[in-house]
Design a protein around this motif. Structure first.
Motif, short mmCIF file in Angstrom:
data_model
loop_
_atom_site.label_atom_id
_atom_site.label_comp_id
_atom_site.label_asym_id
_atom_site.label_seq_id
_atom_site.Cartn_x
_atom_site.Cartn_y
_atom_site.Cartn_z
N THR A 175 9.59 16.17 -2.94
CA THR A 175 10.24 17.12 -3.83
C THR A 175 11.73 16.78 -3.86
N GLY A 176 12.43 17.40 -4.77
CA GLY A 176 13.86 17.12 -4.83
C GLY A 176 14.51 17.91 -5.94
N LYS A 177 15.71 17.46 -6.28
CA LYS A 177 16.52 18.18 -7.23
C LYS A 177 17.17 17.17 -8.15
N ARG A 178 17.35 17.55 -9.41
CA ARG A 178 18.09 16.66 -10.30
C ARG A 178 18.80 17.48 -11.38
N PRO A 179 19.89 16.93 -11.88
CA PRO A 179 20.60 17.60 -12.96
C PRO A 179 19.85 17.41 -14.28
N LEU A 180 19.98 18.38 -15.18
CA LEU A 180 19.45 18.27 -16.53
C LEU A 180 20.58 18.60 -17.49
N TYR A 181 20.42 18.26 -18.75
CA TYR A 181 21.47 18.49 -19.74
C TYR A 181 22.80 17.97 -19.21
N SER A 182 22.75 16.75 -18.67
CA SER A 182 23.95 16.08 -18.15
C SER A 182 24.71 16.94 -17.16
N GLY A 183 24.00 17.68 -16.34
CA GLY A 183 24.67 18.45 -15.30
C GLY A 183 25.03 19.86 -15.72
N LYS A 184 24.65 20.25 -16.95
CA LYS A 184 24.91 21.64 -17.35
C LYS A 184 23.99 22.59 -16.58
N CYS A 185 22.87 22.07 -16.07
CA CYS A 185 22.06 22.84 -15.11
C CYS A 185 21.31 21.87 -14.20
N THR A 186 20.68 22.41 -13.15
CA THR A 186 19.87 21.56 -12.28
C THR A 186 18.48 22.20 -12.15
N ALA A 187 17.51 21.43 -11.71
CA ALA A 187 16.18 21.97 -11.47
C ALA A 187 15.57 21.24 -10.29
N ASN A 188 14.67 21.95 -9.59
CA ASN A 188 13.91 21.29 -8.54
C ASN A 188 12.68 20.66 -9.19
N PHE A 189 12.24 19.55 -8.61
CA PHE A 189 11.04 18.91 -9.17
C PHE A 189 10.00 18.72 -8.07
N ALA A 190 8.76 18.62 -8.50
CA ALA A 190 7.67 18.25 -7.59
C ALA A 190 6.69 17.43 -8.40
N PHE A 191 5.89 16.63 -7.72
CA PHE A 191 4.83 15.89 -8.41
C PHE A 191 3.61 16.80 -8.49
N THR A 192 2.85 16.70 -9.57
CA THR A 192 1.66 17.54 -9.69
C THR A 192 0.60 17.04 -8.69
N ASP A 193 -0.40 17.88 -8.45
CA ASP A 193 -1.28 17.69 -7.30
C ASP A 193 -1.97 16.33 -7.16
N LYS A 194 -2.45 15.80 -8.29
CA LYS A 194 -3.27 14.59 -8.13
C LYS A 194 -2.48 13.28 -8.24
N VAL A 195 -1.16 13.38 -8.25
CA VAL A 195 -0.37 12.15 -8.39
C VAL A 195 -0.30 11.40 -7.07
N ARG A 196 -0.81 10.16 -7.07
CA ARG A 196 -0.81 9.37 -5.85
C ARG A 196 0.49 8.58 -5.74
N MET A 197 0.83 7.84 -6.79
CA MET A 197 2.00 6.96 -6.73
C MET A 197 3.23 7.70 -7.25
N LYS A 198 4.28 7.70 -6.44
CA LYS A 198 5.50 8.44 -6.80
C LYS A 198 6.70 7.50 -6.83
N GLY A 252 0.81 -1.21 0.00
CA GLY A 252 0.00 0.00 0.00
C GLY A 252 0.84 1.27 0.00
N ALA A 253 2.16 1.12 -0.18
CA ALA A 253 3.05 2.29 -0.20
C ALA A 253 2.70 3.17 -1.39
N THR A 254 2.91 4.48 -1.21
CA THR A 254 2.67 5.41 -2.32
C THR A 254 3.96 6.06 -2.81
N VAL A 255 5.04 5.86 -2.06
CA VAL A 255 6.35 6.37 -2.49
C VAL A 255 7.27 5.17 -2.67
N VAL A 256 7.80 5.01 -3.88
CA VAL A 256 8.66 3.87 -4.19
C VAL A 256 10.05 4.42 -4.54
#
Lengths: 320, 256
Positions: A125-148, A83-87
């Motif tokens: 929420t969290g952070k990940r590199p994009l463009y192979s580390g040429k920049c980074t961005a923070n991410f979040a799941f949109t509101d109705k997302v149950r399983m992450k 029944g976990a929602t975060v994997v």
């Protein structure tokens, strides 16, 4: 509180470091684990020490080698049962292969290659590199997302605290009939080194190595400090080392604790693949090489003189 | 055999990333076909040679004016048809995979679906696997060798530490290409001329029943990596350099 389930991986009957680090990200006590292809009490014990309240086990001959369809089927059962929602998983070749498939199956969101993660009551929420580390961005799941579904890059989180929790292990029956993928053979690599994407220390060679025969110098340097040897794109294109050794935007993106670049000038696409390493050492005969702009420590000189001497120093250091 | 190749247009690897207001500034970027997708296109063309009468369809999602260029490249290499799903730039992997699946069902069926293992811009390594799940077909990622029989594919893929596994997949299946799978051909001049004459089919995102509101992930606060502290150069002869470097790594950086 959302229950978090961790996809646990092991090697030589030990839980992988990348898996253990995931427990650091979970602040609450609702954390469980999935362990496939084994029922080893030692492995369950190891997961228990870092806080797993429950471990779901699936043991079947089909899980002996990694099979995308079988692993996805087994993980699906464990996630449903829990029944976990975060994997959570560590970004290994195995997890990268089937986590996206699971996310699609559960109508969930997927983020891979994360370098930071916060799990709160309601949000992940969290952070990940994009463009192979040429920049980074923070991410979040949109509101109705149950399983992450989230994969963390190895070597980003500190080792978890040891907790004494009572752990129950439950073996799940899973049917593997009608799988459309079969593993015919596993061809072992020639190297016993950790995979580049998971290695804590990497030594990479570039064109300055002058030829494939000289990579044995790097293997010798790697040995005392348990490093994995990688290569630049130029070296791989020249056929000196296998494709699997390439570091860079069109190879593997790595972020070890220590990256030693030997005879690598530092093309932008190589830098993109390794510049988030914690400590970078550059050894190059050209003091103007771009790699020195990213390096923590720089050595200008002849690598064929320096590497054997550095090997002696490392050997002496670790023998103390 | 009907073969589908999914491809993405990405900034060239030499691109220096600049930030715009909320995301990266795409002005002045040179766009190329994702390098791993080139292997997928080549693989599709090889399968077509092995099974005469096969068709190769290239499919891409993105702003149509721009993405059409990448599809023209695939056509010039030898693909028979091309389809573009016209969409804004920043759709997440989930909606992208859903849209590709919906389009594949509309223009298919396909026996083999190919894509690159990962796009070199977001490095997500996931759209292929999601697409396979949405289509209900088995997948293998990161393949470096493949042979095809009538109803199955035998593929080799890299796993940990340079080890490889050999898999057998029932068709239809989805495969994602790694370097080493083949050597992508260059488009020939007749190929380029032929590609210009082929009409590229357009599908809108809404015609597939999807919109930006179906996204699962949002990105924000784009940042350039922090400048690294300036390099400490280690002086002396090679013996002194080796000794000092080992000492710094142990005592100052504490990484060995």
């Amino acid at each position: 509180m959302a229950t978090v389930i961790i996809f646990a991986e092991f090697i030589d009957n030990k839980i992988k470091k990348g898996t253990l680090e995931l427990f650091t990200a979970v602040k609450n006590d609702s954390v469980e684990a999935i362990l496939l292809g084994t029922d080893s009490a030692e492995l369950v014990q190891e997961l228990s020490r870092v806080g797993a309240k429950k471990v779901y086990l699936v043991k079947d001959p089909v899980l002996k080698n990694y099979n995308s369809a079988a692993y996805a089927a087994a993980a699906t059962e464990a996630i449903k049962k829990s029944g976990a929602t975060v994997v959570l998983g560590s970004g290994s070749m195995m997890a990268k292969d089937h986590f996206p498939r699971l996310a699609a199956r559960f109508d969930g969101g997927f983020v891979g290659d994360c370098t930071d993660i916060q799990i709160s009551e309601e949000h992940v929420t969290g952070k990940r590199p994009l463009y192979s580390g040429k920049c980074t961005a923070n991410f979040a799941f949109t509101d109705k997302v149950r399983m992450k579904f989230i994969l963390m890059r190895p070597n980003q989180l500190p080792a978890p605290q040891i907790k004494k929790v009572p752990t129950t292990a439950e073996t799940l029956p899973v049917s593997f009939e009608g799988l459309k993928v079969r593993v015919k053979e596993v061809i072992q690599g020639t190297s016993s080194q950790a995979d580049l994407t998971e290695a804590a220390v990497i030594i990479a060679g570039g064109r300055g190595m002058k030829g494939p025969e000289n990579f044995k110098l790097l293997d010798a340097l790697a040995k005392p400090i348990h490093a994995t040897v990688g290569a630049s794109r130029a070296v791989v294109d020249a056929g000196w080392t296998a494709h699997s050794t390439q570091v860079g935007q069109t190879g593997k993106i790595v972020a070890p604790n220590l990256y030693i670049a030997v005879g690598i000038s530092g093309a932008i696409q190589h830098l993109a693949g390794m510049s988030s390493s914690k400590v970078i050492v550059a050894i190059n005969k050209d003091p103007e090489a771009p790699i020195f702009k990213k390096a923590t420590y720089g050595v200008v000189g002849d690598l064929f003189e320096i590497i054997p001497k550095l090997t002696e120093e490392f050997t002496a250091l670790v023998s103390h | 055999m009907n073969i589908l190749v999914c491809l993405k247009q990405v900034p060239d690897t030499e691109t220096k990333i600049k930030l715009g207001r909320n995301e990266i500034d795409t002005n002045g970027i040179k766009w190329i076909m994702n390098p791993y997708d080139e292997f997928a296109v080549e693989e599709a063309l090889k399968i077509k040679t092995q099974f005469p009468g096969s068709t190769v369809t290239a499919l891409s999602l993105g702003p149509k004016v721009r993405v059409t260029e990448a599809l023209r490249t695939a056509l010039a290499m030898g693909a028979d048809k091309a389809v573009v799903i016209d969409a804004e730039e920043t759709l997440d992997n989930f909606v992208t995979a859903k849209a590709l699946a919906a389009a594949a069902l509309k223009i298919g069926p396909f026996e083999i679906i190919l894509a690159g293992k990962s796009a070199i811009d977001d490095n997500s390594f996931c759209v292929g696997q999601m697409l396979a799940e949405f289509l209900g077909v088995p997948h293998a990622t990161s393949i470096s060798k493949a042979t095809y029989e009538g109803d199955r594919a035998l593929v080799e893929r890299e796993i940990e530490g340079g080890a490889r596994e050999v898999l057998e997949l029932e068709l239809p299946c989805l495969l994602t290409a790694n370097r080493g799978l083949n050597t992508p051909r260059y488009a020939s001049l007749p190929g380029i001329m032929r590609a210009k004459k082929i009409a590229i089919e357009e599908i809108s995102l809404s015609a597939l029943g999807l919109s930006g509101a179906d996204q699962k992930i949002k990105y924000m606060d784009y940042q350039l990596p922090a400048d690294r502290p300036s390099v400490k150069m280690i002086q002396g002869d090679s013996g002194q350099q080796a000794k000092e470097l080992a000492r710094l790594l142990r005592e100052e950086a504490k990484v060995i």
